[in-house]
Write an enzyme that holds these catalytic residues in place. Structure first.
Site, PDB file in Angstrom:
ATOM      1  CD  GLU A  44       0.839   0.370   3.003  1.00 18.83           C
ATOM      2  OE1 GLU A  44       0.775   1.612   2.904  1.00 18.83           O
ATOM      3  OE2 GLU A  44       1.825  -0.213   3.474  1.00 18.83           O
ATOM      4  N   GLY A  89       6.288  -0.319   4.125  1.00 18.88           N
ATOM      5  CA  GLY A  89       5.077  -0.548   3.347  1.00 18.88           C
ATOM      6  C   GLY A  89       5.441  -0.919   1.928  1.00 18.88           C
ATOM      7  CD  GLU A  90       7.709   1.683  -1.258  1.00 15.18           C
ATOM      8  OE1 GLU A  90       8.436   0.878  -1.880  1.00 15.18           O
ATOM      9  OE2 GLU A  90       8.048   2.855  -1.042  1.00 15.18           O
ATOM     10  N   GLY A  91       4.578  -3.193   0.121  1.00 17.88           N
ATOM     11  CA  GLY A  91       4.718  -4.611  -0.181  1.00 17.88           C
ATOM     12  C   GLY A  91       6.158  -5.060  -0.186  1.00 17.88           C
TER      13      GLY A  91
END
Length: 344
Positions: free
Chosen positions: A168, A310-312
């Site tokens: 995300e 975050g960001e995966g």
């Protein structure tokens, strides 16, 4: 194959490899889990994807983040230009990355970004509302985000994909994650709230005060996980939930990233409890709320690297561990085939 029969078959295959029983540790339990998800004793990982859902939060205007909300759309450009951490890790591990505009407060339709092959336009709105004043989403918006997430899982991911990670991007979304976690798990906000993207002590105290006010305003009216999501969530969190649930129904491995993705998984699990068997928790974040979420399922994350990005990113970094689990299960010799004596 009957699940009980498959467990016995997989465990026997694992134990008869040329190694002491249990000596590959977490790789052994991971191989067993993947085999059960795929209903085979010879599992494989096909067309791995990571979806990064982006959305803005009205609460960000109240000063709960160290960064301005413009960073959300700027990072979408960065993802699509290949310049973010998640891009580097996906490239390293041959993972397909797709970026979803779930609700960014920016119009990409006037930009060439709109035509980028890895950009998915699923915008529900230009950011959520400020939860200091009202619920983040209407019931209709929340349902729309859930439905679009399921649609993306079905139509925007390769049909042969059987492993998918969830990331995300959204300034202010650690606040949403803290509120969701505190509300669902009945925890004190201070136990589940961290400094997010790097707040100093003064701004962190302000964040706590604001979140306590939000919780006080809404908590008495929240009765279901959906209502918690509608009130405190973001478009990107809701859309991620829809995609998680749909992906699990398709028999995919669900790679769960850090605090925000795991707060989404919390709601997904409340809505669809069977999703847990598909979940691989990739890492333990430094966000305090993440620890409480992992404890909810007694989950043992694959990595503990002090990540808070975050960001995966944690999904991509952990992916080679899944490859190793599959590799030993499928390629390692058994005592019999290698003509090696077993333990007396």
């Amino acid at each position: 194959m009957n699940p009980n029969e498959l467990i016995v078959k997989l465990q026997s295959k694992i134990d008869l490899k040329t190694k002491p029983p249990g000596s590959l540790g977490t790789l052994e339990s991971l191989a067993l889990q993947i085999g059960l998800i795929q209903n085979t004793d010879s599992p494989e990982l096909k067309s791995p994807h990571i979806l990064v859902f982006a959305g803005d939060h009205g609460l960000a205007n109240s000063g709960v983040s160290a960064y301005p909300k413009e960073v959300t759309y700027q990072m979408v450009f960065n993802f699509l230009n290949g310049g973010a951490a998640i891009n580097a890790f996906c490239k390293q591990n041959s993972i397909r990355l797709k970026v979803v505009d779930a609700g960014v407060d920016f119009s990409f339709s006037d930009d060439s970004t709109f035509l980028h092959p890895d950009f998915i336009d699923a915008k529900v709105g230009f950011g959520t509302k400020n939860i200091l004043i009202e619920s983040a989403m209407t019931k209709e918006e929340c349902n729309q985000a859930l439905e679009k997430g399921a649609f993306i899982s079905t139509k925007k991911v390769s049909s042969n994909c059987n492993v998918i990670g969830f990331g995300e991007m959204g300034i202010g979304n650690t606040s949403s994650a803290s509120l969701i976690t505190a509300s669902v798990l009945k925890k004190d906000l201070r136990e589940v709230t961290g400094k997010g993207t790097g707040l100093n002590d003064q701004k962190f105290q302000k964040k706590i005060t604001i979140l306590e006010e939000c919780l006080c305003k809404h908590q008495s009216s929240l009765r279901t996980p959906f209502e918690v999501l509608q009130t405190f969530g973001g478009f990107e969190i809701a859309m991620m939930i829809g995609a998680m649930i749909d992906s699990a129904k398709k028999g995919r491995i669900i790679l769960v990233d850090g605090f925000i993705a795991t707060s989404a998984f919390l709601i997904a699990h409340k809505m669809e409890p069977t999703i847990l068997k598909n979940a691989v928790f990739c890492h333990k974040s430094v966000e305090p709320g993440h620890i409480h979420l992992l404890e909810e399922w007694n989950a043992k994350p694959l990595l503990d690297l002090g990540l808070r990005l975050g960001e995966g990113a944690g999904c991509a970094i952990a992916f080679p561990i899944l490859l190793s689990a599959i590799a030993f299960l499928n390629d390692m010799a058994s005592f019999e085939s290698a003509k090696v004596d077993q333990k007396l």
